[in-house]
Design an enzyme around this catalytic site. Structure first.
Site, PDB file in Angstrom:
ATOM      1  N   CYS A  55      36.320  89.406  35.875  1.00 30.77           N
ATOM      2  CA  CYS A  55      36.659  90.742  36.130  1.00 30.77           C
ATOM      3  C   CYS A  55      36.920  91.440  34.806  1.00 30.77           C
ATOM      4  O   CYS A  55      37.634  91.066  33.705  1.00 30.77           O
ATOM      5  CB  CYS A  55      37.999  90.762  36.755  1.00 30.77           C
ATOM      6  SG  CYS A  55      38.075  89.591  38.057  1.00 30.77           S
ATOM      7  N   SER A  89      37.019  66.014  26.435  1.00 32.93           N
ATOM      8  CA  SER A  89      38.085  66.862  25.954  1.00 32.93           C
ATOM      9  C   SER A  89      39.518  66.514  26.319  1.00 32.93           C
ATOM     10  O   SER A  89      39.629  66.105  27.724  1.00 32.93           O
ATOM     11  CB  SER A  89      37.861  68.494  26.593  1.00 32.93           C
ATOM     12  OG  SER A  89      38.898  69.055  25.940  1.00 32.93           O
ATOM     13  N   ALA A  90      40.355  66.197  25.615  1.00 30.53           N
ATOM     14  CA  ALA A  90      41.754  65.508  26.014  1.00 30.53           C
ATOM     15  C   ALA A  90      42.608  66.511  26.999  1.00 30.53           C
ATOM     16  O   ALA A  90      43.116  65.731  27.890  1.00 30.53           O
ATOM     17  CB  ALA A  90      42.778  65.425  24.818  1.00 30.53           C
ATOM     18  N   THR A 102      34.691  72.187  22.932  1.00 31.33           N
ATOM     19  CA  THR A 102      33.723  73.257  22.389  1.00 31.33           C
ATOM     20  C   THR A 102      33.136  72.834  21.126  1.00 31.33           C
ATOM     21  O   THR A 102      31.948  72.987  20.979  1.00 31.33           O
ATOM     22  CB  THR A 102      34.451  74.582  22.228  1.00 31.33           C
ATOM     23  OG1 THR A 102      35.113  75.013  23.495  1.00 31.33           O
ATOM     24  CG2 THR A 102      33.713  75.775  21.675  1.00 31.33           C
TER      25      THR A 102
HETATM   26  N1  PLP Z   1      32.911  71.929  28.832  1.00 33.44           N
HETATM   27  C1  PLP Z   1      33.366  72.242  30.107  1.00 33.44           C
HETATM   28  C2  PLP Z   1      32.295  71.863  31.070  1.00 33.44           C
HETATM   29  C3  PLP Z   1      34.526  72.686  30.180  1.00 33.44           C
HETATM   30  O1  PLP Z   1      35.002  72.988  31.332  1.00 33.44           O
HETATM   31  C4  PLP Z   1      35.184  73.194  29.171  1.00 33.44           C
HETATM   32  C5  PLP Z   1      36.645  73.918  29.070  1.00 33.44           C
HETATM   33  O2  PLP Z   1      36.795  74.339  30.317  1.00 33.44           O
HETATM   34  C6  PLP Z   1      34.797  72.818  27.817  1.00 33.44           C
HETATM   35  C7  PLP Z   1      33.463  72.388  27.717  1.00 33.44           C
HETATM   36  C8  PLP Z   1      35.426  73.266  26.605  1.00 33.44           C
HETATM   37  O3  PLP Z   1      36.654  72.367  26.151  1.00 33.44           O
HETATM   38  P1  PLP Z   1      37.635  72.758  25.204  1.00 33.44           P
HETATM   39  O4  PLP Z   1      38.620  73.701  26.162  1.00 33.44           O
HETATM   40  O5  PLP Z   1      38.293  71.642  24.861  1.00 33.44           O
HETATM   41  O6  PLP Z   1      37.271  73.554  23.939  1.00 33.44           O
END
Ligand code: PLP
Length: 387
Positions: free
Chosen positions: A321, A195-196, A70
């Site tokens: 939902c 993302s780890a 994010t």
């Molecule tokens: N982008 C995508 C395609 C994702 O699937 C996710 C998490 O589900 C994210 C971004 C966000 O990553 P984070 O959970 O590390 O913030």
């Protein structure tokens, strides 16, 4: 529990947990400190930077550590847009992006930017033949693999189009990294996010890869951390964990992806045996080796998820939902999936810990859960979908 929700998050690898524990216990000094202990901490971070760079075929100095996907998406989109603001206040995000990307778009819209949405074809791909970049666009955002359907996107093609239109390209590779080869150079992207916790690493750690020379206004201004691109003392255990997860993922990628493709094939043929009218979303397009997004007509997402949970199988609902009503996912909407089918979508996502025996057990559970979910829907029409 049979865990078929690896796109939501993954179990941490033992090697990762060990490296993180060592980082927590032993590498406690501030990596910005000049003394030897500080330099040991710094060395661990720089090693992780190389491990992440190797996973995505980038240069180590292009890697900026963040708190996850994010933040990486926000830093890339806001950081690029703000740096380019004089050249036009317009961005284009694909219609199937994650909330992390649409959230950054909402920040720009609040600031008066125009935010366009690139249309998605029925097969789940954002097709360059059917979507266009408006003149004056500063940045285009397209993910490498969709988190709901697993559909792989033609990012390199969009990079070339974006650059020809004078725009930068941001690629959210959160779901792709560790599952399919990711080559930052070949994608010709300007920004790429990982993302780890999606690749057997810890939650709350990730990286933004920024092409050398690409503009980036920082979100956090600190004391020059991450070469001025992301202020704040580094999350050393998280970064070390991400580095080890990246190295293991790169090492295992080819074998693991072949193994998962075989499991996915068996899962999909089993789904068809259970319900010949089952619809697998994005099936016609190239997809991740681990993701199956399926609708069993008449079995609403929330009912099926609960029926599976009761039988020890964890999956994700492919529809949201709230207060008894089911809203189809914007991704399936963008693909033109009819509402009645979209509210029945569930996502099954395999991973490193998945086995053939688990797939068989999940199919056995589905054989009971699908009719149970259909019956639950028939019993509870008041809680059904909104017209
Ligand atoms: N982008 C995508 C395609 C994702 O699937 C996710 C998490 O589900 C994210 C971004 C966000 O990553 P984070 O959970 O590390 O913030």
């Amino acid at each position: 529990m049979i865990y078929l929700d690896h796109n939501a998050s993954t179990p941490v690898r033992p090697e990762v947990a060990e490296a993180m524990a060592a980082g927590l216990n032993d590498l406690y000094a501030n990596p910005s400190s000049m003394h030897r202990e500080g330099q040991r901490a710094r060395a661990a971070i720089e090693r992780a930077r190389e491990q992440v760079a190797a996973l995505v075929h980038a240069h180590a100095d292009e890697v900026v550590f963040t708190s996850g996907g994010t933040e990486g998406d926000h830093l890339a989109i806001l950081g690029a847009a703000w740096a380019r603001a004089q050249q036009g206040r317009r961005v284009a995000l694909s219609a199937i992006e994650h909330h992390a990307v649409h959230g950054a778009g909402a920040v720009l819209a609040d600031q008066g930017w125009t935010v366009d949405h690139l249309a998605c074809a029925p097969d789940g791909r954002v097709d360059p033949a059917t979507a266009a970049i408006a003149p004056g666009t500063a940045l285009v955002s397209l993910m490498l693999a969709n988190n709901e359907t697993g559909v792989l996107q033609p990012v390199a093609e969009w990079s070339r189009r974006a650059h020809a239109a004078g725009a930068l390209l941001h690629c959210d590779a959160v779901q792709a990294a560790g599952k399919v080869p990711v080559d930052f150079e070949a994608l010709e992207a300007d920004y790429l996010v990982v993302s780890a916790h999606k690749l057997s690493g810890p939650k709350g750690a990730g990286a933004l890869v920024v092409r050398r020379g690409a503009p980036l206004a920082p979100l956090f201004r600190g004391s020059g951390h991450e070469r001025g691109r992301r202020g704040g003392t580094e999350n050393l255990p998280g970064i070390v964990g991400l580095g080890v997860a990246a190295e293991c993922a790169a090492r295992d990628l080819a074998a693991e992806s072949a193994r998962l493709v075989a499991l996915k094939r068996r899962l999909e043929s089993g789904l068809r045996e259970i319900a010949p009218d089952a619809v697998i979303h994005g099936e016609a397009a190239p997809r991740l080796p681990n993701t199956v997004n399926v609708s069993f007509p008449g079995a609403r997402s929330d009912h099926l998820l609960m029926a599976l949970d009761a039988r020890g199988v964890a999956v994700s609902a492919g529809a949201a939902c709230a207060s008894g009503a089911v809203e189809p996912s914007p991704v399936l909407n963008a693909m033109g999936v009819p509402r009645a089918l979209a509210v029945c979508a569930v996502r099954l996502s395999l991973g490193r810990t998945s086995t053939a025996a688990e797939v068989e057990a999940a199919l056995a559970a589905l054989r009971e859960a699908v009719p149970a979910a259909v019956a639950a829907g028939a019993r509870a029409p008041a809680a059904g979908t909104r017209a």
